[in-house]
Motif scaffolding. Sequence first.
Motif, PDB file in Angstrom:
ATOM      1  N   THR A   4       1.097  -1.220  -0.282  1.00 29.42           N
ATOM      2  CA  THR A   4      -0.237  -0.151  -0.493  1.00 29.42           C
ATOM      3  C   THR A   4       1.208   1.153   0.512  1.00 29.42           C
ATOM      4  N   PHE A   5       0.129   2.448   0.027  1.00 24.40           N
ATOM      5  CA  PHE A   5       1.153   4.070  -0.224  1.00 24.40           C
ATOM      6  C   PHE A   5       0.735   4.417   0.720  1.00 24.40           C
ATOM      7  N   GLN A   6      -0.228   4.094   1.537  1.00 25.88           N
ATOM      8  CA  GLN A   6      -0.802   5.030   2.320  1.00 25.88           C
ATOM      9  C   GLN A   6       0.731   5.812   3.888  1.00 25.88           C
ATOM     10  N   GLU A   7       0.882   6.982   4.168  1.00 23.84           N
ATOM     11  CA  GLU A   7       1.921   6.988   4.882  1.00 23.84           C
ATOM     12  C   GLU A   7       1.741   5.805   6.281  1.00 23.84           C
ATOM     13  N   THR A   8       2.428   5.677   7.041  1.00 24.04           N
ATOM     14  CA  THR A   8       2.672   4.900   8.198  1.00 24.04           C
ATOM     15  C   THR A   8       3.510   5.638   9.249  1.00 24.04           C
ATOM     16  N   ALA A   9       3.548   6.636   9.219  1.00 27.95           N
ATOM     17  CA  ALA A   9       3.330   7.609  10.366  1.00 27.95           C
ATOM     18  C   ALA A   9       3.549   8.338  10.115  1.00 27.95           C
ATOM     19  N   SER A  10       3.279   9.611  11.064  1.00 29.67           N
ATOM     20  CA  SER A  10       2.378  10.464  11.337  1.00 29.67           C
ATOM     21  C   SER A  10       3.658  11.420  12.386  1.00 29.67           C
ATOM     22  N   PRO A  11       5.007  11.814  11.768  1.00 24.46           N
ATOM     23  CA  PRO A  11       5.834  13.182  12.043  1.00 24.46           C
ATOM     24  C   PRO A  11       5.005  13.992  12.697  1.00 24.46           C
ATOM     25  N   GLU A  12       4.100  15.106  12.207  1.00 25.47           N
ATOM     26  CA  GLU A  12       3.740  15.837  12.873  1.00 25.47           C
ATOM     27  C   GLU A  12       3.094  15.654  14.220  1.00 25.47           C
ATOM     28  N   GLY A  14       4.560  14.028  16.127  1.00 24.94           N
ATOM     29  CA  GLY A  14       5.228  13.276  17.616  1.00 24.94           C
ATOM     30  C   GLY A  14       5.895  14.643  18.628  1.00 24.94           C
ATOM     31  N   PRO A  15       5.709  16.339  18.425  1.00 21.65           N
ATOM     32  CA  PRO A  15       5.766  16.744  19.109  1.00 21.65           C
ATOM     33  C   PRO A  15       4.977  16.201  20.031  1.00 21.65           C
ATOM     34  N   SER A  54       8.423   3.877  15.069  1.00 24.37           N
ATOM     35  CA  SER A  54       7.657   5.072  14.505  1.00 24.37           C
ATOM     36  C   SER A  54       6.346   5.744  14.487  1.00 24.37           C
ATOM     37  N   TRP A  55       5.188   4.965  15.212  1.00 24.15           N
ATOM     38  CA  TRP A  55       4.453   5.649  16.261  1.00 24.15           C
ATOM     39  C   TRP A  55       4.437   6.931  16.885  1.00 24.15           C
ATOM     40  N   LEU A  56       5.751   7.051  17.828  1.00 23.09           N
ATOM     41  CA  LEU A  56       6.402   8.524  17.925  1.00 23.09           C
ATOM     42  C   LEU A  56       7.203   9.147  17.553  1.00 23.09           C
ATOM     43  N   THR A  57       7.580   8.860  16.627  1.00 17.00           N
ATOM     44  CA  THR A  57       9.021   9.549  16.612  1.00 17.00           C
ATOM     45  C   THR A  57       8.351  10.081  14.697  1.00 17.00           C
ATOM     46  N   GLY A  58       7.951   8.821  14.009  1.00 14.27           N
ATOM     47  CA  GLY A  58       7.788   9.280  12.083  1.00 14.27           C
ATOM     48  C   GLY A  58       8.918   8.540  11.566  1.00 14.27           C
ATOM     49  N   PHE A  59       9.288   7.687  12.276  1.00 12.87           N
ATOM     50  CA  PHE A  59      10.847   7.567  11.524  1.00 12.87           C
ATOM     51  C   PHE A  59      10.267   6.245  11.554  1.00 12.87           C
ATOM     52  N   ALA A  87      13.429  13.971   6.721  1.00 12.66           N
ATOM     53  CA  ALA A  87      12.481  13.972   6.085  1.00 12.66           C
ATOM     54  C   ALA A  87      11.180  13.831   7.450  1.00 12.66           C
ATOM     55  N   GLN A  88      11.286  12.118   8.111  1.00  7.21           N
ATOM     56  CA  GLN A  88      10.449  12.244   8.784  1.00  7.21           C
ATOM     57  C   GLN A  88       9.831  12.320  10.391  1.00  7.21           C
ATOM     58  N   VAL A  89      10.765  13.073  11.012  1.00  4.29           N
ATOM     59  CA  VAL A  89      11.080  13.858  12.255  1.00  4.29           C
ATOM     60  C   VAL A  89      10.371  14.802  12.218  1.00  4.29           C
ATOM     61  N   ALA A  90       9.733  15.329  13.657  1.00  2.00           N
ATOM     62  CA  ALA A  90       9.094  16.965  13.297  1.00  2.00           C
ATOM     63  C   ALA A  90      11.047  17.543  14.373  1.00  2.00           C
ATOM     64  N   ASP A  91      10.442  18.767  14.502  1.00  2.00           N
ATOM     65  CA  ASP A  91      12.325  19.071  15.115  1.00  2.00           C
ATOM     66  C   ASP A  91      12.438  18.597  16.443  1.00  2.00           C
TER      67      ASP A  91
END
Length: 594
Positions: A4-12, A14-15, A54-59, A87-91
Amino acid sequence: MFQTFQETASPEQGPARLQSLRAAMKAQGLDGFLVPRADAHQGEYVAPHDERLSWLTGFTGSAGWCVALQDRAGVFVDSRYRVQVKAQVADCYEPVDWPEVSLGDWIASALQSGRVGFDPWLLSLSQRRTLEKALAKNAPEIALQACANLVDEVWSNQPPAPAGAVFAQPVDLAGEPHESKIARLAKDIGPAHCAVLTLPDSIAWLLNIRGSDIPRNPVPHGFALLHNDARVTLYMDAGKLEGLSDHFGPSVQVKAPDAFLSDLADLSGPAMIDPASCPVAVVEALPHDPIEAPDPCALPKARKNAAELAGARAAHLRDAAAMVRFLAWLDQTAPGELTEIDVVTRLEEERRATNALRDISFETISGSGPNGAIVHYRVTDKTNRKLRENELLLVDSGGQYVDGTTDITRTVAIGTAGGTERAAFTRVLKGMIAISRLRFPKGMAGRDIDPFARAALWEAGMDYGHGTGHGVGSYLSVHEGPARIASSGTVPLEAGMILSNEPGFYKEGAFGIRIENLIAVEAASALPGQTVSEMLSFETLTWVPIDLTLVDPDLMTPQERDWLNDYHAQVLKMVAPLLDEATQDWLLNACRAI
């Protein structure tokens, strides 16, 4: 589609998730918490339930850590993922080059004193020792503390633990009955009463079973004890094992997973554990000091028997025909309106058309232009881009077939490639050919031969940041230990081992190149005047043409050109009979002599 081609992580997110974790840490009186990629079985691949990093950081990489402190949070990634992580983790997360910077050293410099929590199921004995040693040296006021998993406490919609059905692998494909494997390995655990098995692929191989608990890897979750009297106790949900009692027979006893720790506590003698993969929770449950040794299944599993090698050859030939049909279509269609997702979709369709595909062996990497420089790039609806004229396309993919696991990378030119790209491609190809042609004394390890793959790149001041090759399972994990071709590969190569041969080069923001065949270690025929008693060489398993428009023959030696021409002649001989007439015509041109 398997992929599948869905985003599997949510970096936004992350904070906010990091803030929730820090609140849980504070409630537990902790100054830090470790979040590894690993699950309780300590394998490379994890189920969605265990995608905590992945869930926590987006990586989303297959290896890494997060160390969350109250005022800092580091995401530790190796060289394969240093473009991807940006490109995958927030600041709120700072990428850390690992293992150049160790977890222990970073924690010591960032914290000085306090308590760092960890889930004892997710940390191996070796990892705990390494951390404790670094902290004792640099920050003795910091203590590691086992605790419940705090990510699980704050992950409100965590997927359930996997419960996929388990099925038997036929003995004609496994090559040896599981009773024979059990008896053979039981003799090798020495004074231990039993060996503790935590790795899913070890258990699957030993018992000739396969499962579906981990995406793309046909293995079940469970634990096992291999007893020195040639019995196995398997700790696995009985609901996953319906219809397997006859297969297991009297040598395998099935128990519920929650009996595992209590049975460990009741052992009357020492257990053998592999400190590299045994969780701390298991070690702490043992009533006697364990005997430390490598997983007893690892080397026997890596040494493929005749049936497994025959299956691998059949699977690779079937897969080669699918790849050639795909490459012919791509050559006749691109660039047009094609996207990276279109490439993935078409390639999976060709593999499905074999009527033998059980799954893909990993998420297909389809990276065009600058995306090709992301070593483990996974295309999504968000990152998808069109193939463009005069760019490179890197496609790394594989299939899971009941008789074998495949893994192949081809880099192709969309249109006409530039001189920089052709030169880099040819140097990568020279490295791949060097490994393919190599003869070496028995006893050599992957680190001894890895430089042969890099020499042509080194001559031009170039290199790549990943290993040259990993082990591959027999309808098991596409990444398999213990042998590998890399500077860290210390296990001697032995006949029967299947490895990848995949040098590369990556120019961030521009292009990526990788060429990969699978190879099997075999005994080399003796040479006149040979003084080395035993030598090994490689059998090529992958038969798919290499893009000749990217090859600069002037950079190649006559021996390298001969190898490439001979390889393409063999591709034509083996694969053409499996193709339709139009695709045969395409293959004939793709395999022309240079």
